[in-house]
Design a protein around this motif. Structure first.
Motif, mmCIF file in Angstrom:
data_model
loop_
_atom_site.group_PDB
_atom_site.id
_atom_site.type_symbol
_atom_site.label_atom_id
_atom_site.label_comp_id
_atom_site.label_asym_id
_atom_site.label_seq_id
_atom_site.Cartn_x
_atom_site.Cartn_y
_atom_site.Cartn_z
ATOM 1 N N THR A 119 76.650 13.099 -24.129
ATOM 2 C CA THR A 119 76.037 14.380 -24.468
ATOM 3 C C THR A 119 77.027 15.397 -25.035
ATOM 4 O OG1 THR A 119 76.340 15.070 -22.176
ATOM 5 C CG2 THR A 119 74.192 14.168 -22.767
ATOM 6 N N LEU B 211 63.639 15.226 -17.649
ATOM 7 C CA LEU B 211 64.577 15.994 -18.468
ATOM 8 C C LEU B 211 65.172 15.118 -19.564
ATOM 9 C CD1 LEU B 211 65.899 18.919 -18.433
ATOM 10 C CD2 LEU B 211 67.883 17.780 -17.439
ATOM 11 N N ARG B 212 65.545 13.892 -19.210
ATOM 12 C CA ARG B 212 66.131 12.967 -20.183
ATOM 13 C C ARG B 212 65.150 12.692 -21.325
ATOM 14 N NH1 ARG B 212 68.812 7.422 -18.325
ATOM 15 N NH2 ARG B 212 70.745 8.234 -19.201
ATOM 16 N N GLN C 91 62.638 14.696 -22.377
ATOM 17 C CA GLN C 91 62.251 15.864 -23.155
ATOM 18 C C GLN C 91 63.430 16.679 -23.690
ATOM 19 O OE1 GLN C 91 59.050 18.214 -21.475
ATOM 20 N NE2 GLN C 91 58.282 16.479 -20.291
ATOM 21 N N LEU C 92 64.530 16.694 -22.953
ATOM 22 C CA LEU C 92 65.723 17.442 -23.376
ATOM 23 C C LEU C 92 66.942 16.536 -23.239
ATOM 24 C CD1 LEU C 92 65.009 20.847 -21.549
ATOM 25 C CD2 LEU C 92 64.704 20.365 -23.983
ATOM 26 N N ARG D 175 69.739 16.241 -24.591
ATOM 27 C CA ARG D 175 71.093 16.783 -24.705
ATOM 28 C C ARG D 175 71.617 17.315 -23.376
ATOM 29 N NH1 ARG D 175 71.889 21.137 -26.884
ATOM 30 N NH2 ARG D 175 74.124 20.843 -27.241
ATOM 31 N N CYS D 176 70.742 17.570 -22.441
ATOM 32 C CA CYS D 176 71.172 18.187 -21.180
ATOM 33 C C CYS D 176 71.916 17.200 -20.278
ATOM 34 C CB CYS D 176 69.962 18.740 -20.428
ATOM 35 S SG CYS D 176 69.230 20.195 -21.188
ATOM 36 N N THR E 92 61.348 21.251 -16.223
ATOM 37 C CA THR E 92 61.890 20.974 -17.550
ATOM 38 C C THR E 92 61.454 22.041 -18.542
ATOM 39 O OG1 THR E 92 61.905 18.589 -17.104
ATOM 40 C CG2 THR E 92 61.985 19.273 -19.412
ATOM 41 N N GLN E 93 60.205 22.472 -18.425
ATOM 42 C CA GLN E 93 59.700 23.546 -19.287
ATOM 43 C C GLN E 93 60.482 24.835 -19.041
ATOM 44 O OE1 GLN E 93 55.655 24.751 -18.461
ATOM 45 N NE2 GLN E 93 55.332 25.539 -20.526
ATOM 46 N N ALA F 257 63.935 24.490 -20.662
ATOM 47 C CA ALA F 257 63.826 24.634 -22.111
ATOM 48 C C ALA F 257 63.648 26.096 -22.512
ATOM 49 C CB ALA F 257 62.666 23.792 -22.625
ATOM 50 N N LEU G 124 66.950 28.046 -22.059
ATOM 51 C CA LEU G 124 67.928 27.717 -23.093
ATOM 52 C C LEU G 124 67.543 28.370 -24.424
ATOM 53 C CD1 LEU G 124 68.588 23.949 -22.280
ATOM 54 C CD2 LEU G 124 70.088 25.905 -21.799
ATOM 55 N N GLU G 125 66.263 28.400 -24.726
ATOM 56 C CA GLU G 125 65.800 29.049 -25.956
ATOM 57 C C GLU G 125 66.012 30.558 -25.874
ATOM 58 O OE1 GLU G 125 61.709 29.507 -28.645
ATOM 59 O OE2 GLU G 125 61.733 28.227 -26.861
#
Length: 300
Positions: free
Chosen positions: A25, A54-55, A57-58, A60-61, A290-291, A294, A297-298
């Motif tokens: 990552t 998480l893996r 949907q995201l 990079r985390c 996870t939402q 996200a 982070l946004e």
């Protein structure tokens, strides 16, 4: 997982299990630090199901699961194990990560007693907190009230949940008896191993080694509720009204409402870390967390 044995300044050690290995990552990927419940591990279902979600949907985390001393195969190196308000280990680990990965956005997620530790830490840190956001799931908030309720003579309280937790605490002691008894604090090993309740265990061991006069003082000082007003980062709290361990009367709705940085989500059902939905009993919690990650982070 990729295991790291993290050594604290006092010589203590704890397992840090890294999911989604760091080399895949990169050093600036967002890092989610999970704090499990009492004697919890990276292999608990709530941790694994969140990491899988998480893996997907995201990707990079990164995720690091900071476990308590004496848990998940790591023996105690000092007489002190852990307690529900012990924030020093989390503080030291987060400071280490922040110094090594200065460009990495950090988010903390705590479960059960780990949620209490995380919340207390975030409040203690105030404007200096290294996390950009945090989430608390099934937080007891008021440890003394929670422990007292769990000691009530009902099947699900004293004879099921509290008994299981007490056995897990005694197991940590028996697995590390030699190191614990070699410490400077005088302890009664027989009394510790004979404890029938969490309070008895804390009176015989935890309060003494951490310098508290009683289990009640330990619980009062360790409860996160008094630190909620000092939290200065976005933080999500999720609790269920039918939680058999973290009771609805301990949810500090008024305190959370008074802090504009906080959001409280109360569900009618969900038990204690047992959120499922649909006829297939799909995990409800991981997509919500996870939402949240996200969105934070946004927002950052």
């Amino acid at each position: 997982y990729e295991r790291e044995i993290f050594e604290f300044a006092d010589g203590g050690k704890a397992a840090v299990d890294w999911a989604l290995p760091r080399q895949e990552t990169g050093p600036t990927a967002p890092l989610i630090i999970l704090v499990p419940g009492i004697a919890g591990t990276s292999y608990d279902y709530y941790a694994r199901s969140f990491i899988c979600c998480l893996r997907a949907q995201l990707p990079r985390c990164q995720v690091a699961v900071l476990q308590s001393r004496g848990c998940n195969g790591v023996k105690l190196a000092t007489p002190k194990a852990f307690h529900g308000g012990m924030t020093d280990d989390l503080r030291e680990f987060v400071a280490h990560i922040a110094s090594q990965l200065s460009d990495t956005p950090l988010i903390g997620i705590g479960f059960s007693l780990g949620a209490n530790i995380l919340t207390k830490y975030v409040g203690e840190e105030g404007s200096s907190c290294q996390f950009i956001a945090a989430a608390s799931v099934c937080n007891p908030f008021d440890i003394d009230t929670t422990v007292s309720n769990m000691s009530l003579p009902t099947l699900k309280n004293r004879y099921l949940y509290a008994a299981a937790l007490t056995r897990s605490l005694i197991s940590v002691f028996t697995s590390n008896r030699k190191v614990i008894m070699a410490g400077e604090v005088e302890l009664d090993a027989d009394a510790i191993e004979a404890a029938r309740t969490i309070t008895e265990f804390n009176e015989a061991y935890t309060a003494k080694v951490f310098g508290y006069s009683s289990a009640q003082e330990l619980n009062a000082e360790g409860s996160c509720v008094q630190h909620i007003k000092h939290i200065q980062i976005p933080m999500l709290f999720i609790n269920a009204l039918d939680d058999p361990m973290c009771y609805r009367q301990t949810i500090p709705a008024a305190e959370i409402e008074c802090n504009p940085n906080l959001v409280l989500a109360i569900t009618r059902h969900g038990g204690h870390l047992a959120y499922f939905e649909g006829s297939g009993l799909a995990p409800w919690l991981p997509p919500r967390l996870t939402q949240f990650v996200a969105a934070m982070l946004e927002w950052r």
